[in-house]
Design an enzyme around this catalytic site. Structure first.
Site, PDB file in Angstrom:
ATOM      1  N   HIS A   1       7.687  -4.167   9.304  1.00 54.30           N
ATOM      2  CA  HIS A   1       6.590  -5.144   9.828  1.00 54.30           C
ATOM      3  C   HIS A   1       6.879  -5.453  11.326  1.00 54.30           C
ATOM      4  CE1 HIS A   1       4.955  -5.460   5.782  1.00 54.30           C
ATOM      5  NE2 HIS A   1       3.873  -5.458   6.286  1.00 54.30           N
TER       6      HIS A   1
ATOM      7  N   GLU B   1      -1.047   0.609  -2.661  1.00 52.08           N
ATOM      8  CA  GLU B   1       0.156   0.786  -1.803  1.00 52.08           C
ATOM      9  C   GLU B   1       1.388   0.797  -2.913  1.00 52.08           C
ATOM     10  OE1 GLU B   1       0.637  -2.470   0.797  1.00 52.08           O
ATOM     11  OE2 GLU B   1      -0.073  -3.951  -0.497  1.00 52.08           O
TER      12      GLU B   1
ATOM     13  N   ASP C   1       3.643   0.817   2.448  1.00 57.49           N
ATOM     14  CA  ASP C   1       4.401   0.655   1.089  1.00 57.49           C
ATOM     15  C   ASP C   1       4.006   1.653   0.305  1.00 57.49           C
ATOM     16  OD1 ASP C   1       5.436  -1.938   1.541  1.00 57.49           O
ATOM     17  OD2 ASP C   1       3.590  -2.810   1.656  1.00 57.49           O
TER      18      ASP C   1
ATOM     19  N   CYS D   1      -5.369   2.101   5.836  1.00 56.60           N
ATOM     20  CA  CYS D   1      -5.075   0.888   6.878  1.00 56.60           C
ATOM     21  C   CYS D   1      -3.483   1.186   7.090  1.00 56.60           C
ATOM     22  CB  CYS D   1      -5.498  -0.487   6.461  1.00 56.60           C
ATOM     23  SG  CYS D   1      -4.638  -0.910   4.927  1.00 56.60           S
TER      24      CYS D   1
HETATM   25  C1  PEP Z   1       0.739  -0.993   3.985  1.00 54.99           C
HETATM   26  O1  PEP Z   1       1.685  -1.170   3.339  1.00 54.99           O
HETATM   27  O2  PEP Z   1       0.335   0.366   4.372  1.00 54.99           O
HETATM   28  C2  PEP Z   1       0.046  -1.745   4.757  1.00 54.99           C
HETATM   29  C3  PEP Z   1      -1.030  -1.696   5.638  1.00 54.99           C
HETATM   30  O3  PEP Z   1       0.469  -3.153   4.671  1.00 54.99           O
HETATM   31  P1  PEP Z   1       1.684  -3.997   5.465  1.00 54.99           P
HETATM   32  O4  PEP Z   1       2.147  -2.682   6.396  1.00 54.99           O
HETATM   33  O5  PEP Z   1       1.089  -5.038   5.719  1.00 54.99           O
HETATM   34  O6  PEP Z   1       2.461  -4.027   4.134  1.00 54.99           O
HETATM   35 MG    MG Z   2       1.765  -3.319   2.483  1.00 52.62          MG
END
Ligand code: PEP
Ligand code: MG
Length: 672
Positions: free
Chosen positions: A282, A524, A548, A595
């Site tokens: 993140h 995910e 994830d 996403c």
């Molecule tokens: C993901 O896991 O791809 C996602 C978009 O969520 P995050 O990156 O916030 O875990």
């Molecule tokens: Mg995620």
């Protein structure tokens, strides 16, 4: 007692005349006898320049420094530091790390200590000694007073036994020997007060750590505490903190948390590099959103780069150049300029064009955001809405739990910026590598623990207040709800029950909301992908979170640079799961988008298009024109062929190379 230390020569030219002079000068400041030898050469006198030169120690040679005498520990610390500091020589060095945020920048380094500020390690002039000693005395006395106050209040609130911990700290600060050692380092070795405090206390820390007695070794924490307190007092106003920067810098840190990165002032911090980290953590995602170049996983950047060193970050190639020479600076100044000219051109050409393939298949390009302030850049680069709002950033860096009003204000602010464009608000995804300051409940394995929807289901008050805020906001704009990390049908049903409950309460209270608000889930977790056909029957849309999905499927921690090479979106297991998820959505007639970061990596755009995706939510904003250009350069038919070929390989490296070659033909400037 004779003690010794092994240390590697790091500077390019080795122990030649200038470094040898510096070493001998420094060695002569100590009373201990100092000797140096290498594997091949006999021991020589460390206080003699000529002797040192006879060692012929080149870069990479390990030298053994020995010291014998009353100040042996400190002498070795200082000399080791000098060698590690490359004798303060200006040598250009190129390092390769993991590219996490694109762009090129050239600035001076600001090296962050773990406390979040820089400890000046410099030598002082003879005529500064008295001033430095009085600074030491003042700092010690203020630190003592602070501890006394603390002792009083802790004893009052928690009892005298707990308060007495601070009595030990006070005694340490009254210790005459310790104070004498601080002063001696300033007087005899010309160290600044801060440098002297750190060096002397580090010797004690080492001594305590080596004691085979749990009580005594636990005292290490006390010494660190004293060190921090003294340094805070010494540095005082002069403390070079991130938040008080007056010039543009590149931050060099061991690691930066998502909330630390999110709060960087990008008008001052123009890029950053870290020792550890990975492309899909993140922290990396927030770094990209900030739009400043960043390279992580450099190993020892905080050791090798010094505050004030000139540094070049090439965030496109994952290269960091430390102390560049003039020729390299000129070369990179021109790369920096070309990169921004290219991005500008791409943006002005594509931002207002629709994302449609050559044979007419329409695709939506949305933006991922962490804060409402990220909406402007996304929309101005052509996003037709927000496909992922990571609302946990309302919590990160905050000591108090955000209220329903805090949520509501953030959402309505976003809606105002978006007009009638849609926004998908994800309920908080706390845990994993995103911790809320007020939640000290650290788990051993947080990515597999009470993260995300699990945290919400366990904390109904927090969950319901966010749901109320989202629902209230839904009365004013085009809002959808997204649940993260759903791993079973039962979990989804539990989460939906909360929505129902909140809706009923709001109805009773006569509060407006969108009764038909769409509810979607992130896919995910591999278990969700496997039961996607069941899940699809109970939601309005899927959003694929590849970050994830890859981590959990391949058992590769997304934040760990040690296993970063195993983190592969092109792994056949991932491609097969993507196919399953898309098929489940299509067969159940629900919408589906991506996403995860894979959706914004242009080498994968044609593959994802060919697998059937028509909605990409990406960040940072500058990627939007790049993705559009790729989509507008192919037909859907061709994309399907590419996807089929890509899925036929069983080696992720081969798949990636195949896809990169295709993307390179379209945007050669961005595929390195
Ligand atoms: C993901 O896991 O791809 C996602 C978009 O969520 P995050 O990156 O916030 O875990
Ligand atoms: Mg995620």
């Amino acid at each position: 007692m004779l003690i010794e230390r092994r240390v590697k020569i790091l500077n390019i030219n080795g122990l030649h005349a200038r470094p040898a002079t510096r070493f001998a000068e420094m060695a002569n400041k100590f009373n201990s006898d100092i000797f140096v030898r290498t594997e091949e050469k006999e021991e020589v006198n460390g206080k003699s320049i000529i002797d040192l030169l006879t060692l012929g120690a080149k870069r990479g040679t390990e030298i053994l420094i020995t010291a014998d005498g009353e100040d042996e520990e400190i002498a070795l610390d200082v000399l080791e530091g000098l060698v590690n500091d490359r004798f303060n020589e200006d040598n250009m060095e190129t390092r390769k790390g993991i590219a996490v945020a694109p762009g090129v920048v050239i600035k001076e380094a600001f090296v962050l200590e773990s406390e979040g500020y820089r400890i000046p390690r410099h030598l002082i002039k003879e005529d500064e000694i008295d001033k430095e000693i009085s600074r030491l005395e003042e700092a010690t006395s203020s630190a003592w007073k602070e501890i006394e106050k603390l002792e009083e209040s802790v004893s009052k609130n928690l009892g005298s036994q707990i308060g007495s911990i601070f009595a030990t700290h006070k005694l340490m600060l009254q210790d005459k020997q310790l104070m004498r050692e601080f002063s001696e380092r300033v007087q005899d070795n010309n160290l600044s007060a801060e440098y002297a405090v750190t060096l002397v206390l580090r010797v004690y820390i080492r001594k305590f750590e080596n004691v085979d007695d749990p009580y005594l070794s636990a005292r290490v924490g006390d010494i660190y505490d004293i060190e921090k307190r003294l340094l805070r007092n010494l540095l005082g106003e002069k403390r070079e903190e991130l938040k008080n920067l007056t010039e543009e810098v590149i931050v060099v840190a061991h690691d930066l948390s998502p909330s630390q990165i999110a709060s960087l002032d990008t008008t001052r911090v123009r890029g950053f590099v870290t020792d550890i980290g990975s492309r899909n953590s993140h922290s990396a995602i927030v770094a990209r959103a900030l739009g400043i170049p960043a390279v992580v996983g450099l190993g020892t950047a905080t050791v090798d780069i010094f505050g004030g060193d000139r540094v070049i970050i090439d965030g496109n190639r994952g290269v960091v150049i430390v102390r560049p020479d003039e020729k390299t600076i000129k070369e990179y100044q021109s790369i920096e300029k070309d990169f921004y000219v290219f991005e500008e051109k791409l943006s002005s050409e594509f931002k207002d064009l629709p994302a449609v393939t050559l044979d007419g298949r329409e695709v939506s390009i949305l933006g991922n955001i962490e804060f409402p302030r990220d909406i402007g850049p996304s929309v101005s680069q052509g996003a037709t809405g927000i496909g992922l709002y990571r609302t946990e950033f309302l919590y990160l860096g905050s000591k108090d739990t955000p209220t329903e009003e805090d949520h509501f204000n953030a959402y309505t602010q976003s809606i105002q910026e978006l007009g009638n464009k849609p926004i998908i608000i994800r309920t908080v995804d706390l845990g994993g590598d995103k911790f809320f300051l007020a939640n000290n409940n650290k788990e051993i394995n947080p990515f597999l623990g009470c993260r995300s929807i699990r945290y919400c289901l366990e904390n109904p008050k927090i969950f319901k207040s966010q749901l109320r805020a989202i629902l209230r906001a839904s009365a004013t704009g085009n809002v959808k709800i997204l649940f993260p990390m759903i791993s079973s049908l039962q979990e989804l049903r539990q989460a939906k029950d909360f929505v129902k409950e909140v809706m009923e309460e709001m109805n009773q209270e006569g509060i407006d909301f969108d009764e038909k608000i769409e509810i979607g889930i992130m896919i995910e977790v591999p278990s969700a992908a496997m039961v996607a056909d069941d899940l699809a029957k109970e939601v309005d849309f899927f959003s694929i979170g590849t970050n994830d999905l890859i981590q959990y499927t391949l058992a590769v921690d997304r934040s760990n640079d040690k296993v970063a090479h195993l983190y592969s979106p092109a792994h056949p297991a991932i491609l097969r799961l993507l196919k399953m998820i898309i098929k489940a959505a299509e067969e159940n007639n629900i919408k589906i988008g991506i996403c995860g970061e894979m959706g914004g990596e242009i080498e994968y755009t044609i593959l994802l298009l060919g697998l059937g995706l028509r909605e990409f939510s990406v960040a940072p904003a500058m990627i939007i024109p790049e993705v559009k250009k790729i989509i507008r350069s192919v037909t859907y038919e061709r994309a399907k062929e590419v996807a089929e070929t890509a899925c036929s390989y069983n080696d992720p490296a081969e798949t990636t190379e195949y896809l990169r070659n295709i993307a390179r033909e379209i945007i050669p400037e961005l595929i390195y």
